[in-house]
Design a protein around this motif. Structure first.
Motif, short mmCIF file in Angstrom:
data_model
loop_
_atom_site.label_atom_id
_atom_site.label_comp_id
_atom_site.label_asym_id
_atom_site.label_seq_id
_atom_site.Cartn_x
_atom_site.Cartn_y
_atom_site.Cartn_z
N LEU A 1 3.01 2.32 21.54
CA LEU A 1 3.65 2.52 20.23
C LEU A 1 2.56 2.61 19.18
N VAL A 2 2.90 3.21 18.06
CA VAL A 2 1.99 3.21 16.92
C VAL A 2 2.75 2.65 15.72
N ALA A 3 2.06 1.81 14.98
CA ALA A 3 2.58 1.33 13.69
C ALA A 3 1.72 2.01 12.63
N GLN A 4 2.36 2.71 11.72
CA GLN A 4 1.63 3.30 10.60
C GLN A 4 2.01 2.53 9.35
N ILE A 5 1.00 1.94 8.73
CA ILE A 5 1.21 1.16 7.52
C ILE A 5 0.70 1.99 6.36
N TRP A 6 1.61 2.28 5.45
CA TRP A 6 1.32 3.16 4.31
C TRP A 6 1.23 2.36 3.02
N MET B 1 1.57 2.19 -0.75
CA MET B 1 2.34 3.04 -1.65
C MET B 1 1.56 3.25 -2.95
N GLU B 2 0.48 4.07 -2.86
CA GLU B 2 -0.33 4.40 -4.02
C GLU B 2 -0.92 5.80 -3.82
N ASN B 3 -1.39 6.39 -4.88
CA ASN B 3 -1.99 7.73 -4.80
C ASN B 3 -3.22 7.72 -3.91
N ASN B 4 -3.38 8.80 -3.15
CA ASN B 4 -4.53 9.00 -2.27
C ASN B 4 -4.71 7.88 -1.26
N ALA B 5 -3.62 7.25 -0.87
CA ALA B 5 -3.69 6.15 0.10
C ALA B 5 -4.03 6.69 1.48
N VAL B 6 -4.73 5.89 2.23
CA VAL B 6 -5.06 6.22 3.62
C VAL B 6 -4.19 5.35 4.52
N VAL B 7 -3.52 6.00 5.45
CA VAL B 7 -2.64 5.27 6.37
C VAL B 7 -3.47 4.39 7.30
N ILE B 8 -2.90 3.25 7.66
CA ILE B 8 -3.52 2.33 8.61
C ILE B 8 -2.73 2.44 9.91
N ASP B 9 -3.41 2.87 10.97
CA ASP B 9 -2.76 3.01 12.28
C ASP B 9 -3.09 1.80 13.14
N VAL B 10 -2.04 1.18 13.70
CA VAL B 10 -2.21 0.04 14.60
C VAL B 10 -1.45 0.38 15.88
N SER C 1 -0.82 -7.25 11.48
CA SER C 1 -1.25 -7.72 10.15
C SER C 1 -2.29 -6.73 9.62
N ILE C 2 -2.40 -6.70 8.29
CA ILE C 2 -3.43 -5.83 7.68
C ILE C 2 -4.35 -6.66 6.83
#
Length: 151
Positions: free
Chosen positions: A120-125, A127-136, A150-151
């Motif tokens: 599975l993949v968890a994508q943590i977004w 919520m701000e301009n030009n944000a980079v997604v965190i993939d776990v 956790s992030i």
């Protein structure tokens, strides 16, 4: 019987032929394909080891830590279908099983997965301009059925 009906029947019989039989019979050459044998197997005939369970699914507990302090909100998708292209994770968002915001409190969710779902993949977004997604990523390992994020 009616006389016209008898004449009609006799003319029909005469028109169909009769008399001498043909000495040459037509031959038909064909190949008959073997028919598959449909064997019915019932579940009572299945044999397995005592430790094998016929359950095709398992529960995965997902523990999501609280969001980092600050003014940014975070959104998380947990999905089962994804690929990697040019160091970027491409997710089929139709396969997402959980979508929620990270909160100021830890959260716990239970997902029922099929035995064939092993990653599975968890994508943590953020919520701000030009944000980079965190993939776990999660990968099934034995009987472990807990994923702590956790992030």
């Amino acid at each position: 019987m009616n006389k016209s009906l008898i004449i009609l029947l006799l003319s029909t019989l005469t028109a169909c032929g009769g008399g001498s039989e043909s000495t040459k019979e037509p031959t038909i050459s064909s190949t008959i394909a073997p028919q598959s044998s449909d064997i019915d197997i019932t579940t009572g005939e299945l044999i397995s080891t005592p430790e094998f369970s016929f359950i095709g699914s398992f529960d995965l507990t997902i523990n999501i830590a609280e969001a980092p302090e600050g003014s940014i909100q975070y959104y998380i998708n947990i999905c089962s279908e994804f690929t990697e292209e040019n160091n970027e994770i491409i997710v089929n968002y139709d396969s997402c099983m959980l979508r929620t915001f990270l909160t100021s409190q830890p959260q716990s969710f239970e997902l029922a997965l099929s035995e064939s779902q092993s990653t599975l993949v968890a994508q943590i977004w953020p919520m701000e301009n030009n944000a980079v997604v965190i993939d776990v990523f999660w990968q099934k390992q034995g009987e472990v059925s807990v994923w702590n994020i956790s992030i």
